[in-house]
Structure formats: structure tokens, C-alpha cells
Write a protein that holds these residues in place. Structure first.
Motif, PDB file in Angstrom:
ATOM      1  N   ALA A  64     -12.363   6.063   2.406  1.00  0.00           N
ATOM      2  CA  ALA A  64     -11.289   5.838   1.433  1.00  0.00           C
ATOM      3  C   ALA A  64     -11.243   4.374   1.026  1.00  0.00           C
ATOM      4  O   ALA A  64     -11.517   3.481   1.838  1.00  0.00           O
ATOM      5  CB  ALA A  64      -9.946   6.265   2.013  1.00  0.00           C
ATOM      6  N   ILE A  65     -10.881   4.145  -0.245  1.00  0.00           N
ATOM      7  CA  ILE A  65     -10.719   2.797  -0.791  1.00  0.00           C
ATOM      8  C   ILE A  65      -9.385   2.762  -1.517  1.00  0.00           C
ATOM      9  O   ILE A  65      -9.146   3.562  -2.420  1.00  0.00           O
ATOM     10  CB  ILE A  65     -11.850   2.451  -1.772  1.00  0.00           C
ATOM     11  CG1 ILE A  65     -13.214   2.588  -1.099  1.00  0.00           C
ATOM     12  CG2 ILE A  65     -11.658   1.050  -2.347  1.00  0.00           C
ATOM     13  CD1 ILE A  65     -14.369   2.602  -2.060  1.00  0.00           C
ATOM     14  N   TYR A  66      -8.523   1.836  -1.097  1.00  0.00           N
ATOM     15  CA  TYR A  66      -7.211   1.680  -1.729  1.00  0.00           C
ATOM     16  C   TYR A  66      -7.081   0.243  -2.210  1.00  0.00           C
ATOM     17  O   TYR A  66      -7.136  -0.691  -1.420  1.00  0.00           O
ATOM     18  CB  TYR A  66      -6.078   1.988  -0.758  1.00  0.00           C
ATOM     19  CG  TYR A  66      -6.086   3.391  -0.202  1.00  0.00           C
ATOM     20  CD1 TYR A  66      -6.558   4.461  -0.949  1.00  0.00           C
ATOM     21  CD2 TYR A  66      -5.638   3.656   1.073  1.00  0.00           C
ATOM     22  CE1 TYR A  66      -6.561   5.742  -0.454  1.00  0.00           C
ATOM     23  CE2 TYR A  66      -5.630   4.941   1.592  1.00  0.00           C
ATOM     24  CZ  TYR A  66      -6.095   5.974   0.822  1.00  0.00           C
ATOM     25  OH  TYR A  66      -6.108   7.252   1.321  1.00  0.00           O
ATOM     26  N   VAL A  67      -6.916   0.064  -3.521  1.00  0.00           N
ATOM     27  CA  VAL A  67      -6.688  -1.252  -4.113  1.00  0.00           C
ATOM     28  C   VAL A  67      -5.360  -1.174  -4.855  1.00  0.00           C
ATOM     29  O   VAL A  67      -5.197  -0.369  -5.770  1.00  0.00           O
ATOM     30  CB  VAL A  67      -7.819  -1.652  -5.076  1.00  0.00           C
ATOM     31  CG1 VAL A  67      -7.566  -3.039  -5.642  1.00  0.00           C
ATOM     32  CG2 VAL A  67      -9.169  -1.596  -4.380  1.00  0.00           C
ATOM     33  N   THR A  68      -4.391  -2.003  -4.444  1.00  0.00           N
ATOM     34  CA  THR A  68      -3.052  -1.970  -5.011  1.00  0.00           C
ATOM     35  C   THR A  68      -2.732  -3.305  -5.662  1.00  0.00           C
ATOM     36  O   THR A  68      -2.888  -4.359  -5.031  1.00  0.00           O
ATOM     37  CB  THR A  68      -2.015  -1.677  -3.911  1.00  0.00           C
ATOM     38  OG1 THR A  68      -2.410  -0.511  -3.196  1.00  0.00           O
ATOM     39  CG2 THR A  68      -0.637  -1.475  -4.499  1.00  0.00           C
ATOM     40  N   ASP A  69      -2.297  -3.276  -6.914  1.00  0.00           N
ATOM     41  CA  ASP A  69      -1.878  -4.473  -7.626  1.00  0.00           C
ATOM     42  C   ASP A  69      -0.469  -4.821  -7.164  1.00  0.00           C
ATOM     43  O   ASP A  69       0.460  -4.030  -7.321  1.00  0.00           O
ATOM     44  CB  ASP A  69      -1.909  -4.222  -9.137  1.00  0.00           C
ATOM     45  CG  ASP A  69      -1.791  -5.504  -9.941  1.00  0.00           C
ATOM     46  OD1 ASP A  69      -1.476  -6.559  -9.351  1.00  0.00           O
ATOM     47  OD2 ASP A  69      -2.017  -5.443 -11.155  1.00  0.00           O
ATOM     48  N   LEU A  70      -0.295  -5.998  -6.578  1.00  0.00           N
ATOM     49  CA  LEU A  70       0.992  -6.390  -6.008  1.00  0.00           C
ATOM     50  C   LEU A  70       1.870  -7.183  -6.969  1.00  0.00           C
ATOM     51  O   LEU A  70       3.007  -7.497  -6.631  1.00  0.00           O
ATOM     52  CB  LEU A  70       0.761  -7.214  -4.730  1.00  0.00           C
ATOM     53  CG  LEU A  70       0.014  -6.489  -3.611  1.00  0.00           C
ATOM     54  CD1 LEU A  70      -0.204  -7.430  -2.434  1.00  0.00           C
ATOM     55  CD2 LEU A  70       0.764  -5.254  -3.169  1.00  0.00           C
ATOM     56  N   ARG A  71       1.385  -7.498  -8.146  1.00  0.00           N
ATOM     57  CA  ARG A  71       2.208  -8.222  -9.117  1.00  0.00           C
ATOM     58  C   ARG A  71       3.165  -7.261  -9.798  1.00  0.00           C
ATOM     59  O   ARG A  71       2.912  -6.064  -9.903  1.00  0.00           O
ATOM     60  CB  ARG A  71       1.324  -8.911 -10.149  1.00  0.00           C
ATOM     61  CG  ARG A  71       0.495 -10.023  -9.536  1.00  0.00           C
ATOM     62  CD  ARG A  71      -0.385 -10.655 -10.569  1.00  0.00           C
ATOM     63  NE  ARG A  71       0.389 -11.156 -11.682  1.00  0.00           N
ATOM     64  CZ  ARG A  71       0.515 -12.441 -11.994  1.00  0.00           C
ATOM     65  NH1 ARG A  71      -0.100 -13.336 -11.286  1.00  0.00           N
ATOM     66  NH2 ARG A  71       1.226 -12.812 -13.026  1.00  0.00           N
ATOM     67  N   GLU A  72       4.271  -7.784 -10.300  1.00  0.00           N
ATOM     68  CA  GLU A  72       5.280  -6.958 -10.952  1.00  0.00           C
ATOM     69  C   GLU A  72       4.749  -6.296 -12.217  1.00  0.00           C
ATOM     70  O   GLU A  72       5.079  -5.149 -12.511  1.00  0.00           O
ATOM     71  CB  GLU A  72       6.513  -7.799 -11.284  1.00  0.00           C
ATOM     72  CG  GLU A  72       7.292  -8.219 -10.064  1.00  0.00           C
ATOM     73  CD  GLU A  72       8.510  -9.034 -10.438  1.00  0.00           C
ATOM     74  OE1 GLU A  72       8.883  -9.056 -11.628  1.00  0.00           O
ATOM     75  OE2 GLU A  72       9.094  -9.638  -9.539  1.00  0.00           O
TER      76      GLU A  72
END
Length: 137
Positions: A64-72
Motif C-alpha cells: 500500500a502507498i498513502y500520500v496525503t496533502d497536509l496543506r489546507e
């Protein structure tokens, strides 16, 4: 009534398409987190970009690969350029949306050993080393 439902579904679809998060694969079984890091770039006169390469060790295969954008704004770009689920490595490209903008992503990569399923749970083979055993005649 139907128009309200249609507008709600349309708004939901629009909000999902604006987010550039990556969610590939499933973390079922006993995956091991082989990479977890927050990558951040400050705003600059040019667009910022970075390639992140994650390699598994031993016989592990990426699950699994999870990339999450943390900017608003959630307008950064994350792209899998090479490898991915089912391989031993992955290359992820992170990009800022435009000039004078940075990015902030949380990257998580999970892997499992495919040979692990052939080992019995809780079983370990005894090692006798230099031990001598009595012969029976």
C-alpha cells in the motif's frame, strides 16, 4: 428534492477531484510500515518538486502507498512515476501547485513478505548447533 441531491453529489465529486491524495493498495494482513515521513518545501520564486524513492528490504513487496496533502488548499501534486504496489520500490514525485507556493505531504508505504504466509504462527525451529545425540543400536 432531486435537484438538492444532485447538487450535493456534484459538490462531493468536485471536492474529491480537487484533492490530490494517493490511496493505492490495502493494508490487510500483517503489513509493515517501511516508510513514513512528512515532506515539506517552502514557497519559492519557482515551482518546487522532489522525487522520493522508497525501496523495500529483503523479500518484502509493497502492499500500500498513502500520500496525503497536509496543506489546507490540498492543491499540491503527487504522482507515482515508477514502481508501486506489487513491486519492491516506488518513486513518488511531489510538486507545488504554482510559483510562490510550497507543499507538505505525508508519505506512508507498507510492505509484506510474501513468504511469511508459509511460516507457521508461533513456530520456531530448534537449533541444535554442536549437540551430539546418542545412537540407538
Amino acid at each position: 428534492m432531486n435537484s438538492k441531491l444532485l447538487v450535493t453529489v456534484w459538490a462531493l465529486c468536485l471536492s474529491l477531484t480537487n484533492a490530490n491524495d494517493i490511496r493505492i493498495g490495502v493494508t490487510s494482513g500483517r503489513p509493515i510500515k517501511i516508510y513514513s515521513e512528512i515532506k515539506e518545501a517552502n514557497p519559492a520564486i519557482w515551482t518546487r518538486s522532489e522525487d522520493v524513492v522508497v525501496n523495500s528490504t529483503g523479500n518484502e513487496i509493497i502492499e500500500a502507498i498513502y500520500v496525503t496533502d497536509l496543506r489546507e488548499d490540498k492543491d499540491g501534486k503527487a504522482i507515482i512515476e515508477n514502481g508501486g504496489v506489487g513491486t519492491r520500490s516506488v518513486t513518488i514525485r511531489l510538486e507545488s501547485p504554482s510559483i510562490f507556493r510550497g507543499y507538505k505531504f505525508m508519505i506512508e508505504v507498507y510492505a509484506t513478505d510474501p513468504n511469511e504466509r508459509y511460516r507457521s504462527k508461533g513456530y520456531s525451529q530448534q537449533y541444535y548447533g554442536d549437540t551430539q545425540f546418542a545412537r540407538k543400536f
